[in-house]
Design an enzyme around this catalytic site. Structure first.
Site, short mmCIF file in Angstrom:
data_model
loop_
_atom_site.label_atom_id
_atom_site.label_comp_id
_atom_site.label_asym_id
_atom_site.label_seq_id
_atom_site.Cartn_x
_atom_site.Cartn_y
_atom_site.Cartn_z
N GLU A 177 4.47 47.53 55.30
CA GLU A 177 5.90 47.63 55.12
C GLU A 177 6.46 47.60 53.59
OE1 GLU A 177 7.37 45.33 58.97
OE2 GLU A 177 6.79 44.07 57.25
N ASP A 229 8.07 38.30 52.30
CA ASP A 229 8.50 37.26 53.10
C ASP A 229 8.42 35.97 52.58
OD1 ASP A 229 8.78 39.51 54.69
OD2 ASP A 229 8.20 38.58 56.58
N CYS A 255 13.16 34.20 61.33
CA CYS A 255 12.22 34.34 62.91
C CYS A 255 11.05 33.24 62.75
CB CYS A 255 11.25 35.55 62.89
SG CYS A 255 12.05 36.95 62.44
N TYR A 262 9.13 41.29 70.07
CA TYR A 262 10.23 40.16 70.01
C TYR A 262 10.12 39.36 71.40
CZ TYR A 262 12.67 41.99 66.25
OH TYR A 262 13.23 42.49 64.87
N ASP A 301 17.21 28.16 71.74
CA ASP A 301 17.73 26.97 70.58
C ASP A 301 17.16 25.88 71.51
OD1 ASP A 301 19.40 28.58 69.13
OD2 ASP A 301 20.97 28.54 70.51
N HIS A 338 19.38 31.29 69.01
CA HIS A 338 19.68 31.92 67.75
C HIS A 338 18.34 31.81 67.00
CE1 HIS A 338 23.78 30.73 69.53
NE2 HIS A 338 23.86 31.83 68.85
N HIS A 389 2.72 40.81 58.69
CA HIS A 389 3.36 39.52 58.36
C HIS A 389 3.47 38.52 59.17
CE1 HIS A 389 5.65 41.20 54.44
NE2 HIS A 389 5.06 39.94 54.20
N GLU A 424 12.54 37.88 55.28
CA GLU A 424 12.24 38.81 54.35
C GLU A 424 13.04 38.47 53.35
OE1 GLU A 424 13.30 39.87 57.47
OE2 GLU A 424 11.55 41.32 58.42
MG LIG Z 1 8.63 42.39 58.01
#
Ligand SMILES: [Mg+2]
Ligand SMILES: Nc1nc2c(ncn2[C@@H]2O[C@H](COP(=O)(O)OP(=O)(O)OP(=O)(O)O)[C@@H](O)[C@H]2O)c(=O)[nH]1
Ligand SMILES: [Mg+2]
Ligand SMILES: [Zn+2]
Length: 391
Positions: free
Chosen positions: A22, A26, A51, A75, A80, A117, A132, A153
């Site tokens: 990429e 990060d 994340c 994902y 929360d 969140h 990553h 990032e």
């Molecule tokens: Mg990334």
């Protein structure tokens, strides 16, 4: 790794650079240790997506589920952890608690509110994917923490995520360790043994009698094998990449078959190990190697042919060789090769190469250009003027 552990304990994230896939940097920090101050720091100076990444299989076992996706990222449902009655999930203090709880494998989906969140991502295995996500999870694990990482990032003043110089500057400014994904991978291969001996058998050949050894291989799941001739001290080792055309069909387009025979003679004489790696065509496979030959028939050299087909000039990774040698108990070796990349990679993976021993294959009018290209473009250490050309 001790330095990384210390840095984490002092509240400092690591900057992890992906120089290839990429081209991004990060912040990485163990979810287990994160505090509201560190949440604030990484969101303020990182500015990318906040994340938590954990091993995909563990997340599933704990009940977290994947979101439907037509995107590359893996994902899971964002969550929360409800720390107070008024919790909205967004303040740094609440996000820190959610991260801490995610690192605690005793919590399950039912303990959380969702969709929440804190974005949750599943990492696959590091040997399959070198992003990553995977490298940050293994970095945090190798530093001695629960394998859940917070990643964000780093975007520069203009919001660009590909500015690696900016990331190095942030590292300098705050005294943070900067690592690359390949560096984490090398350390992982040095530490985590994924290859073990499966079986050993008597193996007579026309060169003499060896032992043939097969392996249980969780690194790349291919059927590599070794031939071993009893040795004392530092073994003479040949790491030979599969070349079905040269090894089995006596092809004269390359020097592989004659190198293999010479290596077996030398190893039989002095004792040592031959690793036979299933990385046909410098790692591109037989079908693509023939496509590369087709280009070479039109005058393109072996280096450019790979590039034109969309590959690196050499796709081979010797992590598997380092782990096979370790499984055989050989961590210091004399290596039979003209290829400096084999030496560099093995050393990065923790094998001590005491000596490089040249290994010349037979030259002929068909493979001469191929060998010259290796010398000129792959820095192979062969003095072409001294070799006799046959046929
Ligand atoms: Mg990334
Ligand atoms: N892509 C591609 N691969 C080739 C070509 N010719 C031979 N090969 C592959 O190159 C590899 C050669 O492996 P090795 O002999 O172990 O390695 P090397 O890079 O020659 O280095 P040495 O240790 O000095 O022999 C084999 O996997 C062959 O299949 C070619 O033209 N294109
Ligand atoms: Mg060779
Ligand atoms: Zn070959």
């Amino acid at each position: 790794m001790e330095i990384v552990r210390e840095q984490f304990l002092q509240g400092k994230p690591v900057i992890l650079i992906d120089p290839e896939r990429e081209v991004e940097a990060d912040f990485v920090y163990p979810a287990e240790l994160i505090t509201p101050e560190i949440v604030e720091f990484v969101t303020k100076y990182g500015k990318g997506l906040f994340c938590v990444v954990g091993p995909e299989s563990e997340l599933m076992e704990r009940g977290f589920f994947k979101l439907p996706s037509n995107y590359g990222a893996n994902y899971f449902v964002p969550v929360d952890f409800p720390s107070t009655k008024l919790a909205t999930g967004i303040p740094a203090s609440e996000r820190a608690v959610t991260c801490n709880k995610l690192a605690d494998r005793n919590t399950i989906l039912k303990d959380y509110k969702y969709p929440g969140h804190v974005i949750l991502i599943g990492a696959s295995s590091f040997s399959k994917r070198k992003g990553h996500s995977e490298s940050s999870v293994e970095l945090v694990r190798m530093a001695g923490f629960s394998p859940y990482s917070v990643i964000v990032e780093i975007l520069d003043e203009k919001g660009d995520s590909h500015n690696l110089e900016y990331a190095y500057d942030i590292g300098k400014r705050f005294g943070l360790t900067v690592l690359t994904i390949p560096e984490v991978w090398w350390e992982y291969v040095r530490r985590v043994q994924l290859v073990t001996v499966k079986a050993r058998a008597f193996f007579p050949t026309k060169f003499g009698t060896f032992e043939i050894v097969s392996f249980e291989n969780e690194l790349d799941f291919k059927e590599h094998f070794a031939l071993v001739k009893k040795y004392w001290g530092v073994p003479l080792v040949r790491i030979h990449s599969e070349c079905v055309t040269g090894d089995c069909l006596s092809s004269l387009r390359c020097d592989c078959g004659s190198q293999l025979e010479r290596a077996l003679e030398m190893i039989y004489a002095s004792g040592g190990i031959l690793l036979y790696l299933r990385q046909e065509g410098r790692g591109i496979g037989l079908a693509w190697k023939v496509a590369a030959y087709e280009l070479q028939d039109k005058g393109i050299d072996t280096y450019d042919a790979n590039v034109q087909l969309g590959f690196k000039p050499d796709e081979r990774d010797y992590a598997i060789a380092a782990q096979m040698l370790k499984a055989l108990g050989a961590t210091e070796i004399k290596l039979l090769t003209n290829n400096p990349d084999k030496v560099t990679q093995l050393e990065a993976y923790g094998v001590v190469v005491r000596e490089r021993v040249p290994l010349f294959g037979k030259l002929n009018k068909h493979n001469l250009r191929y060998i010259k290209t290796k010398v000129e473009k792959f820095a192979h250490k062969i003095d072409v003027s001294n070799l006799n050309v046959e046929g």
